[in-house]
Design a protein around this motif. Structure first.
Motif, mmCIF file in Angstrom:
data_model
loop_
_atom_site.group_PDB
_atom_site.id
_atom_site.type_symbol
_atom_site.label_atom_id
_atom_site.label_comp_id
_atom_site.label_asym_id
_atom_site.label_seq_id
_atom_site.Cartn_x
_atom_site.Cartn_y
_atom_site.Cartn_z
ATOM 1 N N ALA A 29 0.829 -1.209 0.000
ATOM 2 C CA ALA A 29 0.000 0.000 0.000
ATOM 3 C C ALA A 29 0.863 1.258 0.000
ATOM 4 N N GLU A 30 1.896 1.275 0.817
ATOM 5 C CA GLU A 30 2.786 2.436 0.871
ATOM 6 C C GLU A 30 3.516 2.623 -0.455
ATOM 7 N N LEU A 41 -6.455 7.173 -7.782
ATOM 8 C CA LEU A 41 -7.186 6.475 -6.731
ATOM 9 C C LEU A 41 -6.747 5.016 -6.706
ATOM 10 N N VAL A 42 -6.338 4.541 -5.532
ATOM 11 C CA VAL A 42 -5.908 3.155 -5.362
ATOM 12 C C VAL A 42 -6.840 2.484 -4.366
ATOM 13 N N PHE A 50 -5.541 -5.167 -6.424
ATOM 14 C CA PHE A 50 -5.765 -3.740 -6.268
ATOM 15 C C PHE A 50 -6.291 -3.179 -7.578
ATOM 16 N N ALA A 51 -7.062 -2.108 -7.495
ATOM 17 C CA ALA A 51 -7.517 -1.371 -8.670
ATOM 18 C C ALA A 51 -6.943 0.036 -8.562
ATOM 19 N N ILE A 52 -6.558 0.588 -9.694
ATOM 20 C CA ILE A 52 -5.964 1.921 -9.712
ATOM 21 C C ILE A 52 -6.634 2.728 -10.814
ATOM 22 N N LEU A 53 -7.203 3.847 -10.444
ATOM 23 C CA LEU A 53 -7.800 4.760 -11.406
ATOM 24 C C LEU A 53 -6.802 5.885 -11.624
#
Length: 159
Positions: A29-30, A41-42, A50-53
């Motif tokens: 996460a870090e 946005l994570v 994980f999804a990342i926008l």
């Protein structure tokens, strides 16, 4: 939009216990926070997914650069034990506890889907997840960009 599956996280939880598994997740996460931009946005969507926008991406080169940073950050080994000569944690010292390695190397399969991959957030996430599935099917530890032909092949497999 991007989706990523961090390989070996689930195995770390099972083999090393929740404490070390949670440490790996905190490190991931870090690293994602530092590898992405403040506008991105994570979200964690599953144990190791994980999804990342990516917001405000100018062009494909932007995406390539961000994805390369994410991949480089996640695949660096995660240190689990302190330096030589330090006392082991109580969990490590207890009889029958699994031997904890000094570090664990992670692999990441990344799927990328652009705005042309779907008209809704759900469609974008599904497209990115399908690209991740293709990355894993090709051996994992790689980046795959969604193409419309993936949808047709995915639908064929579901039928």
């Amino acid at each position: 939009f991007g989706a990523l599956d961090v390989e070996l996280v689930d195995q770390a939880h099972r083999a090393l216990g929740d404490g070390h598994g949670d440490r790996v997740l905190r490190v991931i996460a870090e690293r994602l926070r530092h590898a992405t931009r403040g506008s991105d946005l994570v979200a964690r969507v599953a144990v190791d997914e994980f999804a990342i926008l990516l917001v405000g991406v100018r062009d494909e080169q932007d995406v390539t650069s961000i994805v390369a940073r994410i991949r480089a950050a996640i695949t660096r080994p995660v240190v689990l034990r302190a330096a030589e000569g330090t006392d082991p944690s109580p969990a490590e010292a207890s009889a029958g506890a699994p031997r904890v390695p000094d570090a664990i190397a992670l692999r990441v399969s990344l799927g990328v889907a652009g705005a042309d991959s779907g008209s809704s957030p759900t469609a974008l996430l599904q497209a990115a997840a399908l690209a991740v599935a293709h990355a894993k099917a090709a051996g994992g530890d790689r980046v795959v960009t969604f193409t419309p032909s993936m949808s047709a092949r995915g639908a064929d497999r579901l039928a």
